[in-house]
Design a protein around this motif. Structure first.
Motif, PDB file in Angstrom:
ATOM      1  N   PRO A  66      -8.920  -3.907   0.357  1.00 21.52           N
ATOM      2  CA  PRO A  66      -8.047  -4.579  -0.613  1.00 21.52           C
ATOM      3  C   PRO A  66      -7.162  -3.605  -1.385  1.00 21.52           C
ATOM      4  CG  PRO A  66     -10.356  -4.648  -1.317  1.00 21.52           C
ATOM      5  CD  PRO A  66     -10.353  -4.163   0.087  1.00 21.52           C
ATOM      6  N   GLU A  67      -7.632  -2.375  -1.553  1.00 19.81           N
ATOM      7  CA  GLU A  67      -6.830  -1.388  -2.285  1.00 19.81           C
ATOM      8  C   GLU A  67      -5.495  -1.105  -1.601  1.00 19.81           C
ATOM      9  OE1 GLU A  67     -11.054  -1.118  -3.321  1.00 19.81           O
ATOM     10  OE2 GLU A  67     -10.015  -0.979  -1.372  1.00 19.81           O
ATOM     11  N   GLN A  68      -5.459  -1.251  -0.286  1.00 23.04           N
ATOM     12  CA  GLN A  68      -4.194  -1.046   0.426  1.00 23.04           C
ATOM     13  C   GLN A  68      -3.166  -2.096   0.017  1.00 23.04           C
ATOM     14  OE1 GLN A  68      -6.350  -1.024   4.334  1.00 23.04           O
ATOM     15  NE2 GLN A  68      -4.975   0.684   4.789  1.00 23.04           N
ATOM     16  N   ILE A  69      -3.618  -3.328  -0.133  1.00 25.07           N
ATOM     17  CA  ILE A  69      -2.713  -4.400  -0.554  1.00 25.07           C
ATOM     18  C   ILE A  69      -2.222  -4.147  -1.970  1.00 25.07           C
ATOM     19  CG2 ILE A  69      -2.528  -6.874  -0.984  1.00 25.07           C
ATOM     20  CD1 ILE A  69      -2.832  -6.114   1.972  1.00 25.07           C
ATOM     21  N   THR A  70      -3.127  -3.789  -2.845  1.00 22.93           N
ATOM     22  CA  THR A  70      -2.754  -3.540  -4.236  1.00 22.93           C
ATOM     23  C   THR A  70      -1.725  -2.425  -4.334  1.00 22.93           C
ATOM     24  OG1 THR A  70      -4.959  -4.218  -4.940  1.00 22.93           O
ATOM     25  CG2 THR A  70      -3.647  -2.973  -6.515  1.00 22.93           C
ATOM     26  N   ALA A  71      -1.924  -1.361  -3.572  1.00 22.95           N
ATOM     27  CA  ALA A  71      -1.001  -0.234  -3.626  1.00 22.95           C
ATOM     28  C   ALA A  71       0.400  -0.631  -3.171  1.00 22.95           C
ATOM     29  CB  ALA A  71      -1.533   0.910  -2.764  1.00 22.95           C
ATOM     30  N   VAL A  72       0.480  -1.394  -2.086  1.00 26.69           N
ATOM     31  CA  VAL A  72       1.797  -1.821  -1.590  1.00 26.69           C
ATOM     32  C   VAL A  72       2.433  -2.810  -2.561  1.00 26.69           C
ATOM     33  CG1 VAL A  72       3.023  -2.997   0.273  1.00 26.69           C
ATOM     34  CG2 VAL A  72       1.193  -1.387   0.819  1.00 26.69           C
ATOM     35  N   ALA A  73       1.648  -3.742  -3.084  1.00 29.55           N
ATOM     36  CA  ALA A  73       2.188  -4.720  -4.031  1.00 29.55           C
ATOM     37  C   ALA A  73       2.762  -4.038  -5.265  1.00 29.55           C
ATOM     38  CB  ALA A  73       1.097  -5.714  -4.423  1.00 29.55           C
ATOM     39  N   ASN A  74       2.066  -3.041  -5.781  1.00 30.34           N
ATOM     40  CA  ASN A  74       2.558  -2.327  -6.963  1.00 30.34           C
ATOM     41  C   ASN A  74       3.834  -1.558  -6.662  1.00 30.34           C
ATOM     42  OD1 ASN A  74       0.422  -3.258  -8.495  1.00 30.34           O
ATOM     43  ND2 ASN A  74      -0.838  -1.435  -8.150  1.00 30.34           N
ATOM     44  N   ARG A  75       3.973  -1.140  -5.425  1.00 22.70           N
ATOM     45  CA  ARG A  75       5.146  -0.350  -5.055  1.00 22.70           C
ATOM     46  C   ARG A  75       6.359  -1.231  -4.761  1.00 22.70           C
ATOM     47  NH1 ARG A  75       5.483   4.674  -0.742  1.00 22.70           N
ATOM     48  NH2 ARG A  75       7.752   4.792  -0.678  1.00 22.70           N
ATOM     49  N   THR A  76       6.116  -2.438  -4.211  1.00 17.65           N
ATOM     50  CA  THR A  76       7.224  -3.257  -3.718  1.00 17.65           C
ATOM     51  C   THR A  76       7.647  -4.356  -4.682  1.00 17.65           C
ATOM     52  OG1 THR A  76       5.626  -4.617  -2.477  1.00 17.65           O
ATOM     53  CG2 THR A  76       6.711  -2.819  -1.295  1.00 17.65           C
ATOM     54  N   GLY A  77       6.957  -4.514  -5.787  1.00 17.63           N
ATOM     55  CA  GLY A  77       7.443  -5.377  -6.858  1.00 17.63           C
ATOM     56  C   GLY A  77       7.582  -6.843  -6.537  1.00 17.63           C
ATOM     57  N   GLY A  78       6.571  -7.443  -5.953  1.00 21.69           N
ATOM     58  CA  GLY A  78       6.598  -8.889  -5.761  1.00 21.69           C
ATOM     59  C   GLY A  78       7.032  -9.366  -4.401  1.00 21.69           C
ATOM     60  N   VAL A  79       7.350  -8.470  -3.490  1.00 21.37           N
ATOM     61  CA  VAL A  79       7.663  -8.884  -2.118  1.00 21.37           C
ATOM     62  C   VAL A  79       6.440  -9.562  -1.502  1.00 21.37           C
ATOM     63  CG1 VAL A  79       8.263  -8.066   0.209  1.00 21.37           C
ATOM     64  CG2 VAL A  79       9.341  -7.035  -1.799  1.00 21.37           C
TER      65      VAL A  79
ATOM     66  N   ASP B 216       9.526   3.305   5.280  1.00 18.67           N
ATOM     67  CA  ASP B 216       9.744   1.886   5.578  1.00 18.67           C
ATOM     68  C   ASP B 216       9.782   1.070   4.290  1.00 18.67           C
ATOM     69  OD1 ASP B 216       9.663   2.491   8.286  1.00 18.67           O
ATOM     70  OD2 ASP B 216       7.623   1.729   8.583  1.00 18.67           O
ATOM     71  N   LEU B 217       8.780   1.251   3.455  1.00 21.19           N
ATOM     72  CA  LEU B 217       8.688   0.478   2.225  1.00 21.19           C
ATOM     73  C   LEU B 217       9.866   0.763   1.291  1.00 21.19           C
ATOM     74  CD1 LEU B 217       4.855   0.826   1.509  1.00 21.19           C
ATOM     75  CD2 LEU B 217       6.042  -1.120   2.539  1.00 21.19           C
ATOM     76  N   SER B 218      10.253   2.015   1.194  1.00 23.15           N
ATOM     77  CA  SER B 218      11.381   2.373   0.327  1.00 23.15           C
ATOM     78  C   SER B 218      12.681   1.754   0.815  1.00 23.15           C
ATOM     79  CB  SER B 218      11.525   3.896   0.268  1.00 23.15           C
ATOM     80  OG  SER B 218      10.399   4.493  -0.350  1.00 23.15           O
ATOM     81  N   ALA B 219      12.890   1.747   2.126  1.00 22.78           N
ATOM     82  CA  ALA B 219      14.142   1.243   2.681  1.00 22.78           C
ATOM     83  C   ALA B 219      14.253  -0.274   2.602  1.00 22.78           C
ATOM     84  CB  ALA B 219      14.275   1.689   4.144  1.00 22.78           C
ATOM     85  N   LEU B 220      13.136  -0.977   2.645  1.00 28.89           N
ATOM     86  CA  LEU B 220      13.164  -2.426   2.752  1.00 28.89           C
ATOM     87  C   LEU B 220      13.029  -3.149   1.420  1.00 28.89           C
ATOM     88  CD1 LEU B 220      10.855  -2.730   5.886  1.00 28.89           C
ATOM     89  CD2 LEU B 220      13.331  -3.076   5.831  1.00 28.89           C
ATOM     90  N   THR B 221      12.343  -2.546   0.462  1.00 31.72           N
ATOM     91  CA  THR B 221      12.089  -3.213  -0.814  1.00 31.72           C
ATOM     92  C   THR B 221      13.404  -3.536  -1.520  1.00 31.72           C
ATOM     93  OG1 THR B 221       9.965  -2.105  -1.065  1.00 31.72           O
ATOM     94  CG2 THR B 221      10.987  -2.982  -3.065  1.00 31.72           C
ATOM     95  N   GLY B 222      13.542  -4.780  -1.932  1.00 34.03           N
ATOM     96  CA  GLY B 222      14.724  -5.212  -2.672  1.00 34.03           C
ATOM     97  C   GLY B 222      15.846  -5.747  -1.822  1.00 34.03           C
ATOM     98  N   LEU B 223      15.719  -5.707  -0.506  1.00 33.03           N
ATOM     99  CA  LEU B 223      16.792  -6.207   0.349  1.00 33.03           C
ATOM    100  C   LEU B 223      16.863  -7.736   0.275  1.00 33.03           C
ATOM    101  CD1 LEU B 223      16.460  -3.935   3.518  1.00 33.03           C
ATOM    102  CD2 LEU B 223      18.116  -3.772   1.646  1.00 33.03           C
ATOM    103  N   ARG B 224      18.071  -8.238   0.196  1.00 33.93           N
ATOM    104  CA  ARG B 224      18.295  -9.666  -0.032  1.00 33.93           C
ATOM    105  C   ARG B 224      17.733 -10.532   1.088  1.00 33.93           C
ATOM    106  NH1 ARG B 224      23.577 -12.836   0.274  1.00 33.93           N
ATOM    107  NH2 ARG B 224      23.259 -14.598  -1.135  1.00 33.93           N
TER     108      ARG B 224
END
Length: 271
Positions: free
Chosen positions: A95-108, A74-82
């Protein structure tokens, strides 16, 4: 100012299209509970296709739980979509779950759904986990089950906990969790009034007929607008703390609340 969010299942593009034109301020495309395991891949692909361009209203996507077999894809397919306005992360408990997703999705923009006793207990830590986190909400169906709560009053403390945590972390006021009975609009209005009294702002919906009820419940009435105008006017003429003619004490926090009321009222003028 967003007051209404409408859920739509990601594996039903025709329902998503209707949601986008329903009058909701924002649409939440659901890849989690609203989609069976056999249709997860189709829902993901259909949602990615939709969000390749900007939709008519902001669209968030509720991805699958981070410990599920589908979340990574899910995260790979959606990250960066306009067309993606944000990701709603279900069953957050650390909180570590949020940090992990934030680092992976680059500011979403990320929104955490707290659906367990542990998540509620850690609400403030989660709210402060990363600048990409923009909001908290409760997932009340799962939370009821986790707490073994049957009465509405049993959720008032978790609701207040989330409101306070969001405010303390500098986040927007949380939106109320969905109201599951799509036919009983009177009960929905009562529930929204209670949520507003607890400090929520707006609500997610599961059917378009719920949208106008939610909006009316969260817009200020004439008496509230009149009182707010009096406070703002008095504050302009007398900076700092003051007392109104009827004896009410007014300080900067009260003035700020009055400005928020007037902002909401201007939204009501456009409805």
């Amino acid at each position: 100012m967003i007051l209404t969010w409408l859920y739509a299942p990601g594996d039903r593009p025709e329902v998503v299209w209707k949601a986008l034109h329903s009058g909701a301020d924002s649409v939440i495309v659901d890849l989690e509970d609203g989609v069976s395991a056999s249709r997860k891949e189709y829902a993901r692909a259909a949602t990615a296709e939709l969000l390749a361009d900007r939709p008519p209203v902001p669209v968030q996507v509720r991805v699958n739980a981070l410990d599920s077999p589908w979340a990574g894809a899910d995260l790979s397919a959606l990250t960066g979509l306009r067309g993606l306005s944000g990701l709603r992360l279900p069953k957050i408990a650390a909180p570590e779950q949020i940090t992990a997703v934030a680092n992976r999705t680059g500011g979403v923009a990320l929104y955490a759904l707290l659906e367990s006793a542990l998540g509620v207990e850690r609400a403030y830590e989660i709210a402060r986990a990363h600048p990409a986190l923009r909001g908290l909400s409760l997932g009340e169906a799962d939370l009821r089950a986790d707490l073994n709560v049957s009465a509405e009053a049993g959720l008032d403390w978790p609701r207040s906990r989330v409101v306070v945590a969001a405010r303390a972390a500098g986040l927007v006021a949380p939106a109320q969790s969905v109201f599951p009975d799509i036919r009983n609009l009177e009960a929905l209005a009562v529930s929204c009034a209670h949520g507003r009294a607890l400090g929520f702002l707006g609500r997610a919906a599961i059917h378009p007929r719920q949208l106008p009820v939610i909006e009316r419940a969260y817009l200020p009435g004439p008496e509230e607008v009149s009182a707010a105008e009096e406070i703002v006017s008095a504050a302009r003429s007398t900076p700092g703390a003051l007392a109104l003619p009827d004896g009410r004490f007014v300080d900067p926090a009260v003035v700020a609340a009055a400005h928020r009321t007037l902002t909401l009222s201007r939204r009501g003028d456009r409805v």
